[in-house]
Design a protein around this motif. Structure first.
Motif, PDB file in Angstrom:
ATOM      1  N   GLY A   1       0.632  -1.206   0.018  1.00 18.81           N
ATOM      2  CA  GLY A   1       0.125  -0.164  -0.006  1.00 18.81           C
ATOM      3  C   GLY A   1       0.890   1.236  -0.007  1.00 18.81           C
ATOM      4  N   GLY A   2       0.086   2.436   0.110  1.00 19.63           N
ATOM      5  CA  GLY A   2       1.044   3.533   0.210  1.00 19.63           C
ATOM      6  C   GLY A   2       1.387   3.961   1.319  1.00 19.63           C
ATOM      7  N   GLY A   3       2.024   5.087   1.428  1.00 19.64           N
ATOM      8  CA  GLY A   3       2.472   5.589   2.805  1.00 19.64           C
ATOM      9  C   GLY A   3       3.849   5.302   3.087  1.00 19.64           C
ATOM     10  N   ALA A   4       4.520   5.719   4.285  1.00 16.27           N
ATOM     11  CA  ALA A   4       5.892   5.595   4.694  1.00 16.27           C
ATOM     12  C   ALA A   4       6.235   4.170   4.965  1.00 16.27           C
TER      13      ALA A   4
ATOM     14  N   ALA B   1       3.291  -4.686  -6.183  1.00 22.55           N
ATOM     15  CA  ALA B   1       2.863  -3.338  -6.070  1.00 22.55           C
ATOM     16  C   ALA B   1       2.346  -2.746  -7.250  1.00 22.55           C
ATOM     17  N   SER B   2       1.548  -1.724  -7.372  1.00 19.93           N
ATOM     18  CA  SER B   2       0.941  -1.213  -8.369  1.00 19.93           C
ATOM     19  C   SER B   2       1.408   0.168  -8.989  1.00 19.93           C
TER      20      SER B   2
ATOM     21  N   LYS C   1       2.309  -4.444 -10.743  1.00 19.20           N
ATOM     22  CA  LYS C   1       1.232  -4.502 -11.864  1.00 19.20           C
ATOM     23  C   LYS C   1       0.760  -3.069 -12.233  1.00 19.20           C
ATOM     24  N   GLN C   2      -0.023  -2.841 -13.198  1.00 19.17           N
ATOM     25  CA  GLN C   2      -0.572  -1.658 -13.754  1.00 19.17           C
ATOM     26  C   GLN C   2      -1.872  -1.615 -13.341  1.00 19.17           C
ATOM     27  N   GLY C   3      -2.543  -0.501 -12.749  1.00 24.12           N
ATOM     28  CA  GLY C   3      -4.037  -0.314 -12.494  1.00 24.12           C
ATOM     29  C   GLY C   3      -4.271   0.161 -11.199  1.00 24.12           C
ATOM     30  N   VAL C   4      -5.424   0.338 -10.735  1.00 24.33           N
ATOM     31  CA  VAL C   4      -6.021   0.941  -9.488  1.00 24.33           C
ATOM     32  C   VAL C   4      -5.466   0.052  -8.479  1.00 24.33           C
ATOM     33  N   ARG C   5      -4.572   0.378  -7.487  1.00 24.30           N
ATOM     34  CA  ARG C   5      -3.977  -0.512  -6.436  1.00 24.30           C
ATOM     35  C   ARG C   5      -5.248  -1.625  -5.541  1.00 24.30           C
TER      36      ARG C   5
END
Length: 283
Positions: free
Chosen positions: A12-15, A39-40, A109-113
Protein backbone atom coordinates in the motif's frame (compact mmCIF):
# COMPACT_ATOMS: atom_id res chain seq x y z
CA UNK A 1 4.81 -25.02 8.19
CA UNK A 2 3.22 -27.48 5.79
CA UNK A 3 -0.27 -25.97 5.93
CA UNK A 4 0.92 -22.67 4.42
CA UNK A 5 2.79 -22.68 1.12
CA UNK A 6 2.08 -19.27 -0.40
CA UNK A 7 1.70 -15.85 1.21
CA UNK A 8 0.65 -12.61 -0.45
CA UNK A 9 1.66 -9.11 0.61
CA UNK A 10 0.02 -6.06 -1.01
CA UNK A 11 2.17 -2.95 -0.96
CA UNK A 12 0.00 0.00 0.00
CA UNK A 13 0.93 3.66 0.10
CA UNK A 14 2.54 5.71 2.81
CA UNK A 15 5.85 5.62 4.63
CA UNK A 16 7.79 2.65 6.07
CA UNK A 17 8.19 0.94 2.68
CA UNK A 18 11.38 -0.90 3.62
CA UNK A 19 10.13 -1.74 7.12
CA UNK A 20 6.91 -3.21 5.75
CA UNK A 21 8.75 -5.34 3.20
CA UNK A 22 11.18 -6.63 5.81
CA UNK A 23 8.38 -7.38 8.29
CA UNK A 24 6.57 -9.50 5.71
CA UNK A 25 9.80 -11.32 4.86
CA UNK A 26 10.29 -12.12 8.54
CA UNK A 27 6.83 -13.73 8.61
CA UNK A 28 7.60 -15.77 5.48
CA UNK A 29 10.88 -16.90 7.02
CA UNK A 30 9.13 -18.04 10.20
CA UNK A 31 6.45 -19.94 8.25
CA UNK A 32 9.03 -21.28 5.79
CA UNK A 33 6.74 -20.24 2.94
CA UNK A 34 6.83 -18.44 -0.40
CA UNK A 35 5.69 -14.82 -0.35
CA UNK A 36 4.62 -12.73 -3.33
CA UNK A 37 4.81 -8.94 -3.13
CA UNK A 38 2.61 -6.89 -5.43
CA UNK A 39 3.04 -3.17 -6.06
CA UNK A 40 0.86 -1.17 -8.43
CA UNK A 41 1.40 1.77 -10.73
CA UNK A 42 -0.77 3.91 -12.98
CA UNK A 43 -2.37 2.06 -15.87
CA UNK A 44 -0.40 3.16 -18.92
CA UNK A 45 -3.55 2.83 -20.97
CA UNK A 46 -4.67 6.08 -19.38
CA UNK A 47 -1.61 7.81 -20.77
CA UNK A 48 -2.35 6.65 -24.28
CA UNK A 49 -6.01 7.59 -23.91
CA UNK A 50 -4.83 11.08 -23.01
CA UNK A 51 -2.60 11.06 -26.06
CA UNK A 52 -5.60 10.36 -28.29
CA UNK A 53 -7.55 13.23 -26.72
CA UNK A 54 -4.67 15.68 -26.93
CA UNK A 55 -3.63 14.38 -30.38
CA UNK A 56 -0.04 14.02 -29.29
CA UNK A 57 2.29 16.94 -29.80
CA UNK A 58 5.75 17.77 -28.49
CA UNK A 59 4.54 18.89 -25.07
CA UNK A 60 2.55 15.72 -24.51
CA UNK A 61 5.37 13.49 -25.76
CA UNK A 62 7.78 15.15 -23.34
CA UNK A 63 5.31 14.64 -20.50
CA UNK A 64 4.79 11.00 -21.46
CA UNK A 65 8.50 10.26 -21.72
CA UNK A 66 9.15 11.88 -18.34
CA UNK A 67 6.36 9.93 -16.65
CA UNK A 68 7.41 6.60 -18.16
CA UNK A 69 10.98 7.22 -17.05
CA UNK A 70 9.82 7.99 -13.50
CA UNK A 71 7.74 4.81 -13.39
CA UNK A 72 10.71 2.77 -14.60
CA UNK A 73 12.94 4.39 -11.97
CA UNK A 74 10.40 3.61 -9.26
CA UNK A 75 10.13 -0.04 -10.32
CA UNK A 76 13.90 -0.44 -10.34
CA UNK A 77 14.31 1.29 -6.98
CA UNK A 78 11.66 -0.95 -5.41
CA UNK A 79 13.28 -4.04 -6.92
CA UNK A 80 16.70 -3.04 -5.59
CA UNK A 81 15.27 -2.50 -2.09
CA UNK A 82 13.46 -5.84 -2.25
CA UNK A 83 16.62 -7.71 -3.26
CA UNK A 84 18.64 -6.04 -0.51
CA UNK A 85 16.05 -6.93 2.15
CA UNK A 86 15.82 -10.53 0.94
CA UNK A 87 19.55 -10.81 1.40
CA UNK A 88 19.26 -9.32 4.89
CA UNK A 89 16.47 -11.76 5.81
CA UNK A 90 18.33 -14.68 4.20
CA UNK A 91 15.46 -15.47 1.82
CA UNK A 92 16.01 -16.73 -1.71
CA UNK A 93 14.42 -14.76 -4.55
CA UNK A 94 12.34 -17.09 -6.70
CA UNK A 95 8.91 -17.22 -8.32
CA UNK A 96 8.73 -20.95 -7.53
CA UNK A 97 8.13 -22.82 -4.31
CA UNK A 98 11.28 -24.52 -3.04
CA UNK A 99 10.75 -27.34 -0.56
CA UNK A 100 11.77 -26.53 3.01
CA UNK A 101 12.97 -23.05 2.10
CA UNK A 102 11.44 -19.58 2.36
CA UNK A 103 11.30 -17.76 -0.99
CA UNK A 104 10.05 -14.40 -2.24
CA UNK A 105 9.16 -12.59 -5.45
CA UNK A 106 8.28 -8.98 -6.29
CA UNK A 107 6.01 -7.85 -9.12
CA UNK A 108 4.65 -4.49 -10.20
CA UNK A 109 1.20 -4.41 -11.81
CA UNK A 110 -0.61 -1.63 -13.62
CA UNK A 111 -4.01 -0.47 -12.40
CA UNK A 112 -5.91 0.86 -9.41
CA UNK A 113 -4.16 -0.54 -6.34
CA UNK A 114 -7.28 -1.75 -4.49
CA UNK A 115 -8.57 -3.52 -7.62
CA UNK A 116 -5.21 -5.16 -8.24
CA UNK A 117 -5.07 -6.33 -4.63
CA UNK A 118 -8.65 -7.61 -4.64
CA UNK A 119 -7.85 -9.82 -7.64
CA UNK A 120 -4.33 -10.98 -6.79
CA UNK A 121 -5.05 -11.73 -3.12
CA UNK A 122 -7.33 -14.65 -4.00
CA UNK A 123 -4.43 -16.84 -5.11
CA UNK A 124 -2.65 -17.59 -1.86
CA UNK A 125 -3.05 -19.52 1.39
CA UNK A 126 -2.70 -16.55 3.70
CA UNK A 127 -2.28 -12.79 3.44
CA UNK A 128 0.28 -10.69 5.26
CA UNK A 129 -0.91 -7.09 5.47
CA UNK A 130 0.65 -4.03 7.10
CA UNK A 131 -1.43 -1.94 9.48
CA UNK A 132 -2.78 1.04 7.54
CA UNK A 133 -1.29 4.49 8.29
CA UNK A 134 -2.71 5.99 11.49
CA UNK A 135 -5.07 3.03 11.86
CA UNK A 136 -7.45 4.40 9.21
CA UNK A 137 -8.88 1.68 6.99
CA UNK A 138 -7.70 2.20 3.42
CA UNK A 139 -9.16 0.81 0.19
CA UNK A 140 -6.09 -1.43 -0.19
CA UNK A 141 -6.36 -2.78 3.36
CA UNK A 142 -10.08 -3.43 2.97
CA UNK A 143 -9.60 -5.15 -0.39
CA UNK A 144 -7.04 -7.50 1.15
CA UNK A 145 -8.70 -8.27 4.47
CA UNK A 146 -12.36 -8.22 3.47
CA UNK A 147 -12.49 -9.13 -0.22
CA UNK A 148 -9.85 -11.81 -0.63
CA UNK A 149 -11.74 -14.64 1.08
CA UNK A 150 -8.50 -15.44 2.94
CA UNK A 151 -7.31 -15.06 6.50
CA UNK A 152 -4.72 -12.38 7.16
CA UNK A 153 -1.81 -11.73 9.46
CA UNK A 154 -1.86 -7.97 10.03
CA UNK A 155 1.58 -6.79 11.06
CA UNK A 156 2.81 -3.47 12.50
CA UNK A 157 4.35 -1.18 9.89
CA UNK A 158 7.77 -1.89 11.43
CA UNK A 159 8.25 -5.53 12.47
CA UNK A 160 11.70 -6.94 13.16
CA UNK A 161 10.81 -10.25 14.80
CA UNK A 162 7.92 -12.67 14.37
CA UNK A 163 6.99 -15.65 16.52
CA UNK A 164 3.84 -17.34 17.80
CA UNK A 165 4.85 -18.89 21.10
CA UNK A 166 2.22 -16.97 23.08
CA UNK A 167 -1.17 -16.38 21.44
CA UNK A 168 -4.17 -14.41 22.70
CA UNK A 169 -7.64 -15.20 21.33
CA UNK A 170 -10.15 -12.35 21.54
CA UNK A 171 -13.36 -14.38 21.50
CA UNK A 172 -16.61 -12.61 20.63
CA UNK A 173 -18.58 -15.45 19.08
CA UNK A 174 -18.73 -13.85 15.62
CA UNK A 175 -18.55 -15.91 12.45
CA UNK A 176 -15.22 -14.32 11.57
CA UNK A 177 -13.45 -15.01 14.86
CA UNK A 178 -14.74 -18.59 14.79
CA UNK A 179 -13.27 -18.98 11.30
CA UNK A 180 -10.03 -17.28 12.35
CA UNK A 181 -9.51 -19.68 15.26
CA UNK A 182 -9.99 -22.68 13.00
CA UNK A 183 -7.70 -21.34 10.27
CA UNK A 184 -5.04 -20.41 12.83
CA UNK A 185 -5.12 -23.86 14.40
CA UNK A 186 -1.76 -24.75 12.82
CA UNK A 187 -0.24 -21.92 14.87
CA UNK A 188 -2.24 -22.63 18.02
CA UNK A 189 -1.11 -26.27 18.04
CA UNK A 190 2.53 -25.21 18.10
CA UNK A 191 2.13 -22.37 20.61
CA UNK A 192 3.52 -22.69 24.11
CA UNK A 193 0.70 -20.65 25.65
CA UNK A 194 -2.84 -19.92 24.45
CA UNK A 195 -5.13 -17.62 26.42
CA UNK A 196 -8.71 -16.64 25.59
CA UNK A 197 -10.41 -13.42 26.65
CA UNK A 198 -14.05 -12.47 26.29
CA UNK A 199 -16.52 -10.00 27.78
CA UNK A 200 -19.50 -10.39 30.12
CA UNK A 201 -21.72 -8.91 27.40
CA UNK A 202 -21.04 -11.88 25.17
CA UNK A 203 -20.86 -14.51 27.91
CA UNK A 204 -24.23 -13.42 29.30
CA UNK A 205 -25.93 -14.55 26.10
CA UNK A 206 -23.64 -17.54 25.52
CA UNK A 207 -23.07 -19.03 28.99
CA UNK A 208 -21.53 -22.27 27.68
CA UNK A 209 -19.12 -20.59 25.30
CA UNK A 210 -16.13 -20.94 27.62
CA UNK A 211 -16.52 -24.68 28.08
CA UNK A 212 -17.33 -25.28 24.41
CA UNK A 213 -14.38 -23.31 23.10
CA UNK A 214 -11.86 -24.83 25.50
CA UNK A 215 -13.16 -28.30 24.65
CA UNK A 216 -12.85 -27.58 20.93
CA UNK A 217 -9.27 -26.40 21.33
CA UNK A 218 -8.46 -29.43 23.48
CA UNK A 219 -9.58 -31.72 20.64
CA UNK A 220 -6.62 -30.31 18.72
CA UNK A 221 -4.23 -30.72 21.62
CA UNK A 222 -4.37 -27.02 22.57
CA UNK A 223 -4.50 -26.51 26.33
CA UNK A 224 -5.88 -22.97 26.66
CA UNK A 225 -6.88 -20.77 29.58
CA UNK A 226 -9.88 -18.43 29.68
CA UNK A 227 -10.53 -15.02 31.24
CA UNK A 228 -13.44 -12.59 31.33
CA UNK A 229 -12.26 -9.00 30.83
CA UNK A 230 -13.87 -5.60 31.25
CA UNK A 231 -13.83 -3.25 28.22
CA UNK A 232 -12.67 0.34 28.69
CA UNK A 233 -14.35 3.49 27.43
CA UNK A 234 -11.90 3.62 24.53
CA UNK A 235 -12.87 1.06 21.87
CA UNK A 236 -10.07 -1.41 21.19
CA UNK A 237 -8.09 -0.42 24.29
CA UNK A 238 -9.02 -3.46 26.38
CA UNK A 239 -7.84 -5.84 23.67
CA UNK A 240 -4.52 -4.06 23.26
CA UNK A 241 -3.98 -3.71 27.01
CA UNK A 242 -4.49 -7.43 27.57
CA UNK A 243 -2.23 -8.32 24.66
CA UNK A 244 0.59 -6.10 25.94
CA UNK A 245 0.13 -6.99 29.62
CA UNK A 246 0.25 -10.68 28.82
CA UNK A 247 3.33 -10.28 26.61
CA UNK A 248 1.64 -12.08 23.73
CA UNK A 249 3.26 -12.59 20.32
CA UNK A 250 0.01 -12.68 18.36
CA UNK A 251 -3.68 -11.87 18.74
CA UNK A 252 -6.43 -13.81 17.00
CA UNK A 253 -9.46 -11.58 16.50
CA UNK A 254 -12.46 -11.02 14.29
CA UNK A 255 -11.92 -8.88 11.21
CA UNK A 256 -15.38 -7.39 11.64
CA UNK A 257 -18.14 -6.83 14.13
CA UNK A 258 -21.70 -5.72 13.72
CA UNK A 259 -20.66 -2.75 11.57
CA UNK A 260 -18.26 -4.48 9.22
CA UNK A 261 -14.56 -3.67 9.26
CA UNK A 262 -15.18 -0.64 11.48
CA UNK A 263 -15.44 -2.92 14.50
CA UNK A 264 -13.19 -5.53 16.03
CA UNK A 265 -13.99 -8.16 18.63
CA UNK A 266 -14.47 -7.01 22.23
CA UNK A 267 -16.81 -4.37 20.84
CA UNK A 268 -14.35 -1.74 19.67
CA UNK A 269 -13.30 -0.04 16.50
CA UNK A 270 -10.16 -1.24 14.75
CA UNK A 271 -8.65 2.23 14.55
CA UNK A 272 -7.28 2.40 18.11
CA UNK A 273 -5.90 -1.11 17.98
CA UNK A 274 -4.33 -0.85 14.52
CA UNK A 275 -2.89 2.56 15.29
CA UNK A 276 -1.20 1.45 18.50
CA UNK A 277 -0.43 -2.24 18.26
CA UNK A 278 3.10 -3.60 18.01
CA UNK A 279 1.66 -7.12 17.99
CA UNK A 280 0.58 -8.98 14.82
CA UNK A 281 -3.10 -9.92 14.50
CA UNK A 282 -4.47 -13.02 12.81
CA UNK A 283 -7.93 -12.32 11.44
Amino acid sequence: MDSVKKLFFPIGGGANFEERIYGALVVAKYLNAHIKFIASQMDLGLVYDMQMVMKGGAVFNAFKDTMLAELDDERQKNQDIFESLCKKADIKISDKNIANEATAEFETKQGVRSKVVEFESKFCDLLVVACPPNGDITATFEAAVMKSGKSSIVIPRALKEFKTDDILIAWSGTINVSRAVTQAMFLLKQAKRVHVISTSKYLSVAPNAKENLLEYLAFHGVNATFEEVVPTNTPGEALLNNAVKGNFDMVIASSSGENGLKEMSLGGTTKYFLQNTKIPVFM
